[in-house]
Design a protein around this motif. Structure first.
Motif, PDB file in Angstrom:
ATOM      1  N   LEU A  27       0.818  -1.205   0.000  1.00 25.50           N
ATOM      2  CA  LEU A  27       0.000   0.000   0.000  1.00 25.50           C
ATOM      3  C   LEU A  27       0.856   1.260   0.000  1.00 25.50           C
ATOM      4  CD1 LEU A  27      -2.795  -1.004   2.540  1.00 25.50           C
ATOM      5  CD2 LEU A  27      -3.074  -0.615   0.079  1.00 25.50           C
ATOM      6  N   GLU A  28       1.924   1.240   0.797  1.00 26.92           N
ATOM      7  CA  GLU A  28       2.813   2.410   0.870  1.00 26.92           C
ATOM      8  C   GLU A  28       3.492   2.636  -0.472  1.00 26.92           C
ATOM      9  OE1 GLU A  28       6.681   4.016   3.416  1.00 26.92           O
ATOM     10  OE2 GLU A  28       5.622   2.205   4.031  1.00 26.92           O
ATOM     11  N   PHE A  29       3.957   1.539  -1.085  1.00 26.41           N
ATOM     12  CA  PHE A  29       4.618   1.644  -2.385  1.00 26.41           C
ATOM     13  C   PHE A  29       3.638   2.143  -3.442  1.00 26.41           C
ATOM     14  CE2 PHE A  29       5.877  -0.245  -6.466  1.00 26.41           C
ATOM     15  CZ  PHE A  29       7.139   0.316  -6.601  1.00 26.41           C
ATOM     16  N   SER A  30       2.408   1.618  -3.396  1.00 26.74           N
ATOM     17  CA  SER A  30       1.398   2.032  -4.370  1.00 26.74           C
ATOM     18  C   SER A  30       1.063   3.504  -4.206  1.00 26.74           C
ATOM     19  CB  SER A  30       0.131   1.200  -4.221  1.00 26.74           C
ATOM     20  OG  SER A  30       0.399  -0.160  -4.452  1.00 26.74           O
ATOM     21  N   ALA A  31       0.924   3.958  -2.953  1.00 28.34           N
ATOM     22  CA  ALA A  31       0.634   5.367  -2.705  1.00 28.34           C
ATOM     23  C   ALA A  31       1.760   6.245  -3.197  1.00 28.34           C
ATOM     24  CB  ALA A  31       0.410   5.591  -1.204  1.00 28.34           C
ATOM     25  N   GLY A  32       3.001   5.784  -2.988  1.00 31.36           N
ATOM     26  CA  GLY A  32       4.149   6.535  -3.477  1.00 31.36           C
ATOM     27  C   GLY A  32       4.148   6.623  -4.981  1.00 31.36           C
ATOM     28  N   GLU A  33       3.765   5.529  -5.642  1.00 30.38           N
ATOM     29  CA  GLU A  33       3.699   5.528  -7.099  1.00 30.38           C
ATOM     30  C   GLU A  33       2.670   6.524  -7.593  1.00 30.38           C
ATOM     31  OE1 GLU A  33       4.906   1.515  -9.342  1.00 30.38           O
ATOM     32  OE2 GLU A  33       2.999   1.438  -8.279  1.00 30.38           O
ATOM     33  N   VAL A  34       1.491   6.561  -6.932  1.00 27.31           N
ATOM     34  CA  VAL A  34       0.434   7.479  -7.346  1.00 27.31           C
ATOM     35  C   VAL A  34       0.903   8.911  -7.196  1.00 27.31           C
ATOM     36  CG1 VAL A  34      -1.854   8.330  -6.764  1.00 27.31           C
ATOM     37  CG2 VAL A  34      -1.434   5.873  -6.857  1.00 27.31           C
ATOM     38  N   ALA A  35       1.552   9.225  -6.029  1.00 26.58           N
ATOM     39  CA  ALA A  35       2.007  10.594  -5.796  1.00 26.58           C
ATOM     40  C   ALA A  35       3.062  10.982  -6.807  1.00 26.58           C
ATOM     41  CB  ALA A  35       2.552  10.713  -4.373  1.00 26.58           C
ATOM     42  N   ALA A  36       4.004  10.052  -7.060  1.00 31.21           N
ATOM     43  CA  ALA A  36       5.082  10.366  -7.987  1.00 31.21           C
ATOM     44  C   ALA A  36       4.583  10.461  -9.410  1.00 31.21           C
ATOM     45  CB  ALA A  36       6.174   9.290  -7.888  1.00 31.21           C
ATOM     46  N   ALA A  37       3.486   9.753  -9.698  1.00 28.36           N
ATOM     47  CA  ALA A  37       3.000   9.700 -11.076  1.00 28.36           C
ATOM     48  C   ALA A  37       2.046  10.834 -11.403  1.00 28.36           C
ATOM     49  CB  ALA A  37       2.313   8.356 -11.326  1.00 28.36           C
ATOM     50  N   ASP A  38       1.747  11.710 -10.419  1.00 25.67           N
ATOM     51  CA  ASP A  38       0.762  12.745 -10.669  1.00 25.67           C
ATOM     52  C   ASP A  38       1.289  14.143 -10.320  1.00 25.67           C
ATOM     53  OD1 ASP A  38      -1.660  13.692 -11.534  1.00 25.67           O
ATOM     54  OD2 ASP A  38      -2.653  13.403  -9.614  1.00 25.67           O
ATOM     55  N   PRO A  39       2.431  14.537 -10.902  1.00 24.74           N
ATOM     56  CA  PRO A  39       2.958  15.874 -10.634  1.00 24.74           C
ATOM     57  C   PRO A  39       2.080  16.976 -11.209  1.00 24.74           C
ATOM     58  CG  PRO A  39       4.218  14.827 -12.386  1.00 24.74           C
ATOM     59  CD  PRO A  39       3.303  13.779 -11.824  1.00 24.74           C
ATOM     60  N   ASP A  42      -0.384  18.028  -8.535  1.00 23.40           N
ATOM     61  CA  ASP A  42       0.329  18.774  -7.504  1.00 23.40           C
ATOM     62  C   ASP A  42       0.598  20.202  -7.957  1.00 23.40           C
ATOM     63  OD1 ASP A  42       0.371  16.540  -5.938  1.00 23.40           O
ATOM     64  OD2 ASP A  42       2.418  15.962  -6.443  1.00 23.40           O
ATOM     65  N   LEU A  43       1.051  20.355  -9.198  1.00 21.68           N
ATOM     66  CA  LEU A  43       1.362  21.680  -9.730  1.00 21.68           C
ATOM     67  C   LEU A  43       0.107  22.521  -9.891  1.00 21.68           C
ATOM     68  CD1 LEU A  43       3.218  23.796 -10.916  1.00 21.68           C
ATOM     69  CD2 LEU A  43       3.142  22.578 -13.109  1.00 21.68           C
ATOM     70  N   GLN A  44      -0.943  21.929 -10.433  1.00 25.02           N
ATOM     71  CA  GLN A  44      -2.186  22.684 -10.619  1.00 25.02           C
ATOM     72  C   GLN A  44      -2.774  23.118  -9.287  1.00 25.02           C
ATOM     73  OE1 GLN A  44      -4.778  20.279 -13.064  1.00 25.02           O
ATOM     74  NE2 GLN A  44      -3.808  20.966 -14.955  1.00 25.02           N
ATOM     75  N   GLU A  45      -2.626  22.309  -8.251  1.00 21.95           N
ATOM     76  CA  GLU A  45      -3.117  22.681  -6.927  1.00 21.95           C
ATOM     77  C   GLU A  45      -2.410  23.943  -6.440  1.00 21.95           C
ATOM     78  OE1 GLU A  45      -3.449  20.795  -2.416  1.00 21.95           O
ATOM     79  OE2 GLU A  45      -2.968  19.500  -4.114  1.00 21.95           O
ATOM     80  N   ARG A  46      -1.109  24.065  -6.737  1.00 21.06           N
ATOM     81  CA  ARG A  46      -0.359  25.259  -6.349  1.00 21.06           C
ATOM     82  C   ARG A  46      -0.777  26.458  -7.209  1.00 21.06           C
ATOM     83  NH1 ARG A  46       4.759  24.764  -3.763  1.00 21.06           N
ATOM     84  NH2 ARG A  46       4.699  22.950  -2.413  1.00 21.06           N
ATOM     85  N   ILE A  47      -0.786  26.258  -8.523  1.00 13.97           N
ATOM     86  CA  ILE A  47      -1.058  27.358  -9.449  1.00 13.97           C
ATOM     87  C   ILE A  47      -2.454  27.933  -9.242  1.00 13.97           C
ATOM     88  CG2 ILE A  47      -1.448  27.945 -11.878  1.00 13.97           C
ATOM     89  CD1 ILE A  47       0.783  26.061 -12.634  1.00 13.97           C
ATOM     90  N   PHE A  48      -3.448  27.055  -9.067  1.00 13.51           N
ATOM     91  CA  PHE A  48      -4.835  27.488  -9.030  1.00 13.51           C
ATOM     92  C   PHE A  48      -5.393  27.626  -7.617  1.00 13.51           C
ATOM     93  CE2 PHE A  48      -4.230  25.228 -13.111  1.00 13.51           C
ATOM     94  CZ  PHE A  48      -4.360  26.339 -13.943  1.00 13.51           C
ATOM     95  N   ALA A  49      -4.479  27.803  -6.645  1.00 10.93           N
ATOM     96  CA  ALA A  49      -4.922  28.029  -5.267  1.00 10.93           C
ATOM     97  C   ALA A  49      -5.690  29.338  -5.157  1.00 10.93           C
ATOM     98  CB  ALA A  49      -3.718  28.046  -4.325  1.00 10.93           C
ATOM     99  N   HIS A  50      -5.384  30.296  -6.049  1.00  9.52           N
ATOM    100  CA  HIS A  50      -6.072  31.582  -6.093  1.00  9.52           C
ATOM    101  C   HIS A  50      -6.480  31.873  -7.539  1.00  9.52           C
ATOM    102  CE1 HIS A  50      -4.767  32.403  -1.985  1.00  9.52           C
ATOM    103  NE2 HIS A  50      -3.556  31.999  -2.348  1.00  9.52           N
ATOM    104  N   ASP A  51      -7.575  32.605  -7.690  1.00 11.10           N
ATOM    105  CA  ASP A  51      -8.086  32.908  -9.034  1.00 11.10           C
ATOM    106  C   ASP A  51      -7.377  34.083  -9.690  1.00 11.10           C
ATOM    107  OD1 ASP A  51      -9.936  30.850  -8.977  1.00 11.10           O
ATOM    108  OD2 ASP A  51     -11.503  32.103  -8.081  1.00 11.10           O
ATOM    109  N   GLU A  52      -6.694  34.903  -8.885  1.00 12.56           N
ATOM    110  CA  GLU A  52      -6.044  36.090  -9.440  1.00 12.56           C
ATOM    111  C   GLU A  52      -4.619  36.221  -8.904  1.00 12.56           C
ATOM    112  OE1 GLU A  52      -8.431  39.486  -8.537  1.00 12.56           O
ATOM    113  OE2 GLU A  52     -10.110  38.842  -9.808  1.00 12.56           O
ATOM    114  N   LEU A  53      -3.763  36.809  -9.725  1.00 14.73           N
ATOM    115  CA  LEU A  53      -2.387  37.053  -9.314  1.00 14.73           C
ATOM    116  C   LEU A  53      -1.857  38.251 -10.073  1.00 14.73           C
ATOM    117  CD1 LEU A  53       0.531  34.576  -8.792  1.00 14.73           C
ATOM    118  CD2 LEU A  53       0.816  36.457 -10.414  1.00 14.73           C
ATOM    119  N   SER A  54      -1.153  39.122  -9.371  1.00 14.80           N
ATOM    120  CA  SER A  54      -0.438  40.215 -10.021  1.00 14.80           C
ATOM    121  C   SER A  54       0.934  40.331  -9.375  1.00 14.80           C
ATOM    122  CB  SER A  54      -1.206  41.532  -9.895  1.00 14.80           C
ATOM    123  OG  SER A  54      -1.374  41.898  -8.544  1.00 14.80           O
ATOM    124  N   ALA A  55       1.907  40.767 -10.163  1.00 14.29           N
ATOM    125  CA  ALA A  55       3.275  40.857  -9.651  1.00 14.29           C
ATOM    126  C   ALA A  55       4.120  41.724 -10.566  1.00 14.29           C
ATOM    127  CB  ALA A  55       3.896  39.460  -9.535  1.00 14.29           C
TER     128      ALA A  55
END
Length: 216
Positions: A27-39, A42-55
């Motif tokens: 189970l631990e290995f399978s969970a690790g595979e899922v996490a590693a296989a779905d970057p 992970d990235l979209q969760e960071r990018i789309f945490a907010h609807d607006e951004l200015s910088a």
């Protein structure tokens, strides 16, 4: 006889224990595979945490031979779909979205170049504005610590883009280009809001138009 039964029970207990350990490891290995296989998630969760951004941004282009060029400007994002990257110094340049297109306008030569958002040649910056699978499917995504590396499957000018984070905010965007140069965009004064006029554009009616949609 009792000793034999005790041995049987002991053996069964040992088997159950080993089975439990093995199941946990699987189970631990399978969970690790899922996490590693779905970057991508992970990235979209960071990018789309907010609807607006200015910088504000400062850009550093490192060319072969050690030559360095710098520029600065502002970045605005409103999801889904709106992007404005306004380079102001040393020369003005606009990179922005409009409907289903992404556009470059160079005031110096008065030229407007138009690409489809789904074209990997358009700009990897469009990935910051949409979850659209037709756009994301054009890239391979790998995680490297607090950075993600995106590689277009059909590269043209851009060979890869690295998105780096400081906490939940994007701190830098690094483009590796086909000509061997590297462009680093460092963000500052990051806010999770944009002004009402952030996406306003005014392109002269006599601008030369280079429409590349459908070129892939």
């Amino acid at each position: 006889m009792k000793k034999e039964k005790a041995n049987v029970k002991s053996g069964a207990s040992a088997k159950r224990f080993m089975t439990t350990i093995l199941a946990a490891l699987v189970l631990e290995f399978s969970a690790g595979e899922v996490a590693a296989a779905d970057p991508v998630s992970d990235l979209q969760e960071r990018i789309f945490a907010h609807d607006e951004l200015s910088a504000d941004f400062t850009s550093r282009v490192e060319k072969k031979g050690g030559k360095v060029q710098t520029s600065s400007g502002t970045l605005a994002l409103k999801r889904p779909g709106s992007l404005m990257m306004h380079t102001q110094k040393p020369d003005e340049l606009l990179l922005f979205t409009k409907d289903d297109a992404i556009c470059y306008y160079d005031p110096f030569v008065n030229q407007l170049s138009i690409f489809s958002k789904s074209q990997s040649s358009s700009s990897p910056f469009v990935l910051l504005t949409t979850r659209d699978k037709s756009v994301w499917s054009g890239y391979r995504v790998e995680r490297d610590g607090e950075s993600w590396v995106l590689t277009p499957k059909r590269p043209r000018d851009v060979l890869s883009m690295r998105i780096s984070f400081d906490g939940q905010n994007i701190s830098a965007l690094t483009l590796t280009l086909k000509d061997g140069s590297t462009s680093v965009y460092e963000l500052s004064s990051v806010k999770n809001s944009v002004s009402k006029d952030a996406f306003d554009t005014s392109i002269p009616s006599d601008a030369e138009v280079d429409d590349e949609r459908g070129a892939d």
